[in-house]
Design a protein around this motif. Structure first.
Motif, PDB file in Angstrom:
ATOM      1  N   LYS A 131       0.813  -1.223   0.000  1.00  0.00           N
ATOM      2  CA  LYS A 131       0.000   0.000   0.000  1.00  0.00           C
ATOM      3  C   LYS A 131       0.843   1.269   0.000  1.00  0.00           C
ATOM      4  N   GLY A 167      -9.681   9.290  -0.483  1.00  0.00           N
ATOM      5  CA  GLY A 167      -9.112   9.125  -1.812  1.00  0.00           C
ATOM      6  C   GLY A 167      -7.886   9.966  -2.079  1.00  0.00           C
ATOM      7  N   GLY A 169      -4.977   9.720  -0.683  1.00  0.00           N
ATOM      8  CA  GLY A 169      -3.733   8.964  -0.567  1.00  0.00           C
ATOM      9  C   GLY A 169      -3.107   9.003   0.813  1.00  0.00           C
ATOM     10  N   GLU A 369      -7.313   7.546  -5.225  1.00  0.00           N
ATOM     11  CA  GLU A 369      -8.203   6.390  -5.214  1.00  0.00           C
ATOM     12  C   GLU A 369      -8.959   6.292  -6.532  1.00  0.00           C
ATOM     13  N   TRP A 370      -9.365   7.431  -7.081  1.00  0.00           N
ATOM     14  CA  TRP A 370     -10.030   7.423  -8.389  1.00  0.00           C
ATOM     15  C   TRP A 370      -9.082   6.862  -9.445  1.00  0.00           C
ATOM     16  N   ARG A 372      -6.578   4.824  -8.990  1.00  0.00           N
ATOM     17  CA  ARG A 372      -6.389   3.388  -8.770  1.00  0.00           C
ATOM     18  C   ARG A 372      -7.544   2.591  -9.353  1.00  0.00           C
ATOM     19  N   HIS A 467     -13.781   0.869  -1.617  1.00  0.00           N
ATOM     20  CA  HIS A 467     -13.218   1.899  -0.744  1.00  0.00           C
ATOM     21  C   HIS A 467     -14.298   2.933  -0.451  1.00  0.00           C
ATOM     22  N   SER A 469     -14.185   5.967  -0.278  1.00  0.00           N
ATOM     23  CA  SER A 469     -14.063   7.203  -1.040  1.00  0.00           C
ATOM     24  C   SER A 469     -15.052   7.247  -2.208  1.00  0.00           C
TER      25      SER A 469
END
Length: 610
Positions: A131, A167, A169, A369-370, A372, A467, A469
């Protein structure tokens, strides 16, 4: 064998010397605290020495007489000496063996004295190298945190609060710092909260877990902590986090004093996912009120979303350094996300170009996160054409208003359901919605959302986000734009659907019991009968119809369904279904809620008439 008198005399002298040495050995062992396991051997040796001494004394007194008898007598005495020596050898070896066991027991006892196994420990919450941040990204914020860690100023803040919307990070940064600290030898502990483990009460194990991690790092800390626990045994299973903080963290650290030569890093990630605000209230109070009491060589990196209670507790504290990821310069975030996307998609060869990477990064809105999830959506697999998925993500024309309307309707059902449901149960609920054009399968939307949601490929798995987010994104109109999901009339649909489901599916003796004269506890296969005869959508309806009703304005269709439900036999079947499912306690709250809804509705109608 015939021995000379000289040889026998020499053997007697050796035996006499050995008796003296063995006697002194016994005295030494008798004064030792480790006597318990060797007491019986020492007793046997003492008896043998007494016997040997008597033998030597007897020989000295009768030596002249023996000489006159002849040499064969000397042979008998020599055999006796050899026997005594053999017996002494055997007992001395047993004594040595017992001593070794005694040492092993002592070592084990020492280990038992400093064991911390009785102290609560949360497994599976530590450092996860997979991670960490991609190399070359987030350099500015990482360098800032490292500089804070290495700051030797006695007035340096003990806590670094890194916050930002979901999201951004934060967790990747937390794991990166923990990994760097581990590689440099100043890692103390890493504790990552997650909302999927709320039921485990991880917040009650936070400080005991950190304490045990610190003990694994430093044997001196271990000895101090073990001594405290041995003296105050109630610490082993207490859920009082204030006591845990004082006794398991502050007290041993204070006793260590200046013995810690390097700043030690403790990482606590996603505090906002530790539970509801009342759950983390105590933790926040400790950090806000007592964090300044930490020694100058302790550094706590704390990450969370800027929820109101966390922000109120941690802002404007001298011992807490606050940094918001939402304030990171857009160019810096876009640069890092572009690097992340290009690295993740490089395996696709020439499928995408630099312009494609830039376009995806621009679409991310600064959310790692978007990025990813987007990369996962573009990953090659059976039935997936990466370029087609790319155009779906980046196209300005995202589909007809009808498609967006269906998307919003399905996501409303997911977001405002009181409990996650699988696709099969969601479809069963939708078939009872008030509008016919809403009575479609959620698959027409969820089949294309496998990168964002769990349960899209298995009709029996509850639908959840990978997630949190994703939900945060959908509920933030500024960020989600046309994908924004408002509440609209979703509670009306779910309340009406629940009443209709119960009206249609409830029946007498729904689990087909052979007799009604048995307690639930006496039905051996009760769980199997409930699972077979009460499907998830029906159980959901029985449990939550009143909860949805509370959030709905008056509607004649709802009022009619409610009146029909409470005045007919289905009402009794509802209580039966709750009873066999072990949810009978929810019946009272449901009826109170329904009564309040009807009363409020009646009052509003009277006011309108006036």
């Amino acid at each position: 064998m015939i021995l000379s008198q000289a040889n026998l005399d020499a053997s007697m002298m050796d035996l006499t010397s050995r008796i003296k040495q063995t006697y002194e050995l016994i005295l030494d062992n008798l004064s030792s605290a480790k006597i318990n396991c060797t007491r019986d051997v020492l007793a046997q040796i003492a008896l043998l020495i007494y016997e040997c001494a008597d033998f030597v004394s007897s020989y000295s007194e009768t030596k002249g007489f023996l000489v006159r008898l002849g040499k064969n007598v000397f042979s008998d005495k020599a055999s006796a000496v050899a026997n005594y020596n053999s017996r002494l050898d055997r007992l001395m070896q047993e004594l040595r063996d017992r001593a070794v066991l005694n040492i092993q027991d002592s070592v084990q006892q020492m280990r038992d004295d400093v064991t911390l196994d009785s102290l609560a420990y949360a497994g599976g919450v530590g450092l996860n190298q997979t991670k960490k941040c991609l190399d070359g990204t987030r350099t500015e914020i990482l360098n800032e945190i490292v500089d804070w860690i290495n700051n030797t100023d006695a007035t340096a803040p003990r806590i670094f609060w890194l916050h930002g919307q979901a999201g951004r990070g934060k967790s990747a940064i937390a794991h990166t710092i923990a990994l760097r600290a581990k590689n440099l030898g100043n890692f103390g502990s890493c504790f990552c909260f997650t909302r999927v483990r709320h039921h485990e009460g991880l917040h009650t194990k936070l400080f005991t877990t950190i304490a045990r991690d610190l003990a694994d790092r430093d044997v001196r800390f271990r000895l101090l902590l073990a001594g405290i626990i041995a003296y105050e045994r109630e610490l082993r299973d207490t859920e009082d986090i204030v006591t845990q903080w004082q006794k398991c963290i502050l007290e041993p650290l204070a006793q260590l004093g200046g013995l810690l030569t390097r700043n030690v890093v403790v990482v606590i990630d996603a505090l906002d996912e530790s539970g509801v605000d009342t759950t983390r209230e105590g933790i926040l109070d400790i950090f806000a009120t007592h964090g300044a009491e930490l020694p100058g060589n302790i550094r706590i990196l704390l990450t969370s979303r800027p929820l109101a209670d966390i922000r109120e507790a941690l802002h404007s504290k001298q011992h807490i350094l606050s940094r918001c990821l939402d304030d990171v310069h857009p160019e810096s975030a876009t640069r890092d996300i572009t690097l992340y996307i290009s690295t993740k998609l490089k395996s696709l060869g020439g499928t995408f170009c630099d312009a494609d990477f830039d376009q995806l990064a621009a679409k991310s809105g600064g959310l790692f996160e978007w990025a990813r999830l987007a990369c996962d959506y573009l990953r090659p697999r059976i039935g997936v054409v990466p370029k087609e998925h790319f155009h779906r993500i980046t196209s300005r024309a995202r589909g007809s208003p009808d498609v967006l309307s269906k998307f919003r309707s399905v996501m409303r059902q997911i977001l405002w359901s009181k409990e996650p449901l699988p696709i099969s149960a969601m479809d069963a609920m939708r078939r009872k919605f008030s509008r016919e054009d809403d009575q479609y399968s959620v698959r027409i939307i969820l089949n294309f959302m496998a990168s964002f949601l769990v349960g899209t490929t298995d009709t029996s798995t509850p639908v959840r986000p990978f997630h949190a987010s994703f939900y945060d994104f959908l509920l933030d109109e500024k960020r989600s734009g046309e994908f924004f999901i408002d509440q609209a009339d979703v509670h009306h649909d779910l309340a009406l659907s629940s009443l209709r489901v119960m009206q249609g599916d409830l029946r007498f003796n729904i689990c087909s019991f052979p007799t009604s004269y048995l307690r639930n506890s006496d039905v051996v296969d009760l769980a199997k009968r409930v699972e077979k005869n009460i499907p998830l959508h029906l159980l959901y309806s029985c449990r939550f119809w009143a909860s949805h009703l509370q959030d709905v304005k008056y509607g004649s269709d709802l009022a009619q369904c409610l009146r029909a439900f409470v005045t007919e036999e289905k009402f009794l079947f509802w209580m039966e279904a709750l009873g066999v499912s072990n949810f009978i306690g929810e019946a009272y709250r449901a009826l109170i809620s329904a009564e309040m809804w009807l009363e409020i509705t009646r009052v509003k109608q009277n006011i309108k008439m006036l």
